[in-house]
Scaffold this motif. Structure first.
Motif, PDB file in Angstrom:
ATOM      1  N   LEU A 142       0.851  -1.182   0.000  1.00 28.13           N
ATOM      2  CA  LEU A 142       0.000   0.000   0.000  1.00 28.13           C
ATOM      3  C   LEU A 142       0.890   1.236   0.000  1.00 28.13           C
ATOM      4  N   ILE A 143       0.720   2.093  -1.004  1.00 27.90           N
ATOM      5  CA  ILE A 143       1.474   3.347  -1.096  1.00 27.90           C
ATOM      6  C   ILE A 143       0.547   4.480  -0.682  1.00 27.90           C
ATOM      7  N   VAL A 144       0.889   5.150   0.406  1.00 26.76           N
ATOM      8  CA  VAL A 144       0.086   6.263   0.917  1.00 26.76           C
ATOM      9  C   VAL A 144       0.791   7.560   0.533  1.00 26.76           C
ATOM     10  N   GLY A 145       0.209   8.282  -0.418  1.00 29.29           N
ATOM     11  CA  GLY A 145       0.837   9.471  -0.986  1.00 29.29           C
ATOM     12  C   GLY A 145       1.279   9.155  -2.401  1.00 29.29           C
ATOM     13  N   TYR A 146       0.332   9.255  -3.337  1.00 30.83           N
ATOM     14  CA  TYR A 146       0.635   8.807  -4.703  1.00 30.83           C
ATOM     15  C   TYR A 146       0.836  10.002  -5.628  1.00 30.83           C
ATOM     16  N   LEU A 183      -8.100   9.268   0.774  1.00 28.15           N
ATOM     17  CA  LEU A 183      -7.682   8.988   2.149  1.00 28.15           C
ATOM     18  C   LEU A 183      -8.804   8.391   2.989  1.00 28.15           C
ATOM     19  N   THR A 184     -10.039   8.712   2.637  1.00 31.51           N
ATOM     20  CA  THR A 184     -11.165   8.184   3.416  1.00 31.51           C
ATOM     21  C   THR A 184     -11.265   6.665   3.357  1.00 31.51           C
ATOM     22  N   GLU A 185     -10.653   6.040   2.345  1.00 27.10           N
ATOM     23  CA  GLU A 185     -10.702   4.587   2.222  1.00 27.10           C
ATOM     24  C   GLU A 185      -9.516   3.897   2.885  1.00 27.10           C
ATOM     25  N   LEU A 186      -8.629   4.686   3.478  1.00 26.87           N
ATOM     26  CA  LEU A 186      -7.431   4.121   4.092  1.00 26.87           C
ATOM     27  C   LEU A 186      -7.744   3.071   5.165  1.00 26.87           C
ATOM     28  N   PRO A 187      -8.708   3.303   6.058  1.00 26.81           N
ATOM     29  CA  PRO A 187      -8.977   2.293   7.095  1.00 26.81           C
ATOM     30  C   PRO A 187      -9.314   0.910   6.551  1.00 26.81           C
ATOM     31  N   SER A 188      -9.976   0.846   5.399  1.00 26.82           N
ATOM     32  CA  SER A 188     -10.334  -0.459   4.841  1.00 26.82           C
ATOM     33  C   SER A 188      -9.186  -1.097   4.075  1.00 26.82           C
ATOM     34  N   LEU A 189      -8.199  -0.312   3.667  1.00 28.60           N
ATOM     35  CA  LEU A 189      -7.068  -0.837   2.899  1.00 28.60           C
ATOM     36  C   LEU A 189      -5.925  -1.315   3.798  1.00 28.60           C
ATOM     37  N   LEU A 190      -5.759  -0.694   4.945  1.00 25.08           N
ATOM     38  CA  LEU A 190      -4.625  -1.026   5.813  1.00 25.08           C
ATOM     39  C   LEU A 190      -4.581  -2.492   6.226  1.00 25.08           C
ATOM     40  N   PRO A 191      -5.704  -3.121   6.601  1.00 29.44           N
ATOM     41  CA  PRO A 191      -5.615  -4.518   7.068  1.00 29.44           C
ATOM     42  C   PRO A 191      -5.182  -5.509   6.000  1.00 29.44           C
ATOM     43  N   GLU A 192      -5.219  -5.105   4.727  1.00 26.90           N
ATOM     44  CA  GLU A 192      -4.861  -6.017   3.641  1.00 26.90           C
ATOM     45  C   GLU A 192      -3.386  -5.930   3.260  1.00 26.90           C
ATOM     46  N   ALA A 193      -2.672  -4.920   3.775  1.00 27.98           N
ATOM     47  CA  ALA A 193      -1.320  -4.635   3.291  1.00 27.98           C
ATOM     48  C   ALA A 193      -0.255  -5.328   4.127  1.00 27.98           C
ATOM     49  N   MET A 218      -3.174  -2.063  10.823  1.00 24.73           N
ATOM     50  CA  MET A 218      -2.220  -2.833  10.027  1.00 24.73           C
ATOM     51  C   MET A 218      -2.197  -4.278  10.507  1.00 24.73           C
ATOM     52  N   LYS A 219      -2.006  -5.189   9.570  1.00 28.66           N
ATOM     53  CA  LYS A 219      -2.030  -6.613   9.919  1.00 28.66           C
ATOM     54  C   LYS A 219      -0.804  -7.007  10.735  1.00 28.66           C
ATOM     55  N   ASP A 220      -0.930  -8.051  11.511  1.00 35.12           N
ATOM     56  CA  ASP A 220       0.195  -8.571  12.289  1.00 35.12           C
ATOM     57  C   ASP A 220       1.352  -8.902  11.352  1.00 35.12           C
ATOM     58  N   GLY A 221       2.551  -8.456  11.735  1.00 36.49           N
ATOM     59  CA  GLY A 221       3.738  -8.752  10.951  1.00 36.49           C
ATOM     60  C   GLY A 221       3.987  -7.808   9.795  1.00 36.49           C
ATOM     61  N   ALA A 222       3.141  -6.794   9.615  1.00 38.71           N
ATOM     62  CA  ALA A 222       3.306  -5.865   8.489  1.00 38.71           C
ATOM     63  C   ALA A 222       4.505  -4.952   8.719  1.00 38.71           C
ATOM     64  N   LEU A 223       5.006  -4.414   7.612  1.00 34.49           N
ATOM     65  CA  LEU A 223       6.159  -3.505   7.620  1.00 34.49           C
ATOM     66  C   LEU A 223       5.690  -2.101   7.268  1.00 34.49           C
ATOM     67  N   LEU A 224       6.033  -1.121   8.100  1.00 31.02           N
ATOM     68  CA  LEU A 224       5.766   0.290   7.823  1.00 31.02           C
ATOM     69  C   LEU A 224       7.044   0.951   7.335  1.00 31.02           C
ATOM     70  N   VAL A 225       6.981   1.592   6.167  1.00 30.96           N
ATOM     71  CA  VAL A 225       8.141   2.275   5.585  1.00 30.96           C
ATOM     72  C   VAL A 225       7.809   3.756   5.463  1.00 30.96           C
ATOM     73  N   ASN A 226       8.620   4.609   6.084  1.00 30.21           N
ATOM     74  CA  ASN A 226       8.374   6.052   6.022  1.00 30.21           C
ATOM     75  C   ASN A 226       9.504   6.748   5.280  1.00 30.21           C
ATOM     76  N   VAL A 227       9.211   7.230   4.064  1.00 26.85           N
ATOM     77  CA  VAL A 227      10.149   8.055   3.301  1.00 26.85           C
ATOM     78  C   VAL A 227       9.555   9.435   3.077  1.00 26.85           C
ATOM     79  N   ALA A 228       8.561   9.789   3.887  1.00 34.96           N
ATOM     80  CA  ALA A 228       7.865  11.071   3.752  1.00 34.96           C
ATOM     81  C   ALA A 228       8.529  12.108   4.656  1.00 34.96           C
ATOM     82  N   ARG A 229       7.928  12.358   5.796  1.00 38.84           N
ATOM     83  CA  ARG A 229       8.474  13.227   6.830  1.00 38.84           C
ATOM     84  C   ARG A 229       8.221  12.556   8.173  1.00 38.84           C
TER      85      ARG A 229
END
Length: 318
Positions: A142-146, A183-193, A218-229
């Motif tokens: 999931l890419i947040v900020g496209y 962004l309003t659909e983010l809550p439904s997309l996060l558990p799948e990533a 976010m699902k168990d074991g997921a990876l969060l990558v921050n290259v924003a701020r």
């Protein structure tokens, strides 16, 4: 135009092809200004300098027409924009950092999933650390900020055969690769990533976007990558998830930044930290110079500028 000054953070004689007319001044954030700021019509913000350095000339730029950053984000200069006269165009560095930031994003994802940091530590101990590791192949990303950087990240992702790439931005739209969700659909997309990449600008709407509620989805074991701020992530909330072992993270930016010695993030399990190096690579200088040549040629010839984020004294944004 001959009496007007342009302030550049790169020595002007090192940039070939600058248009004739303005008086070019070199200023990279030093204590002394290179000339009277009141004569500066085009201010190029020093790159990778603290916000207080970048903001210092703004109250004195009474003749300014353009403020040009060499960063993709403009959050470091926005606090001082109110001191400028109406009609000043603020431009970002779209086109300069996409390739380098996307490179680092894939580096962080792969290094985190494949355990490269563990291998380096094992090498220091002379230990052969074999075993199975997660692959990027077949993962949901999931890419947040496209924007242009998010798109460049996906360009490189596809070669690693993810199962799915979902895209989120401020507004809904359709691209050649598929839909961009609001962004309003983010809550439904996060558990799948399996991997969540933050590449969004820092605004009032995105500050602490990745808060406790976001991370909990976010699902168990997921990876969060921050290259924003850094402030896009709530550091305390992330520390809680890392401490539980439920999530892992790869961070090129942190809050606070630079991350001070002894900060809990340094010791948190499952986190890989790089020191905000998404943009400063060998690709930066030639691309920054190309941008400056183009923008200044447009400015001198009274042509529309690229990458205009806002114009002071108006409510419109581009």
């Amino acid at each position: 135009m001959t009496a007007a000054d342009v302030w550049l953070p790169i020595p002007p004689d090192e940039i070939g092809g600058l248009p004739e007319g303005p008086h070019y001044r070199f200023w990279d954030g030093g204590e002394d200004f290179p000339a009277d700021p009141a004569r500066c019509v085009f201010y190029v913000v020093p790159y990778m300098k603290p916000a207080e350095v970048c903001l210092r000339p703004l109250p004195h730029l009474s003749s300014a027409e353009v403020v040009q950053t060499l960063s993709a984000g403009v959050d470091n200069v926005l606090p001082g924009i109110g001191s400028l006269r109406p009609g000043v165009r603020l431009c970002n560095a779209r086109g300069v950092h996409e390739a380098s930031t996307a490179e680092l994003t894939l580096t962080l994802i792969l290094a985190s999933l494949r355990g490269v940091a563990d291998f380096v530590r094992a090498q220091d101990r002379g230990e052969w650390l074999a075993g199975f590791r997660p692959a990027l192949a077949d993962k949901n990303v999931l890419i947040v900020g496209y924007g242009s950087i998010g798109s460049a990240i996906e360009d490189r992702l596809v070669a690693f055969e993810p199962a799915r790439v979902a895209r989120v931005a401020r507004s809904e739209r359709t691209t050649a690769r598929g839909p961009v969700h609001p962004l309003t659909e983010l809550p439904s997309l996060l558990p799948e990533a399996d991997v969540v990449v933050l590449a969004t600008p820092l605004t009032d709407a995105t500050r602490h976007l990745a808060d406790a509620g976001f991370l909990a989805r976010m699902k168990d074991g997921a990876l969060l990558v921050n290259v924003a701020r850094g402030p896009v992530v709530d550091t305390e909330a992330l520390l809680a998830e890392l401490g539980s072992g439920r999530l892992t993270a790869a961070l090129d930016v942190t809050d606070p930044e630079p991350l001070p010695p002894g900060h809990p993030l340094w010791r948190a399990p499952g986190v890989l930290i790089s020191p905000h190096v998404g943009g400063p690579t060998s690709a930066f200088r030639p691309r920054a110079e190309r941008l400056l040549r183009d923008q200044l040629s447009r400015f001198v010839n009274h042509e529309p500028l690229r990458n205009v984020i806002l114009t002071t004294g108006t409510t419109s944004e581009v």
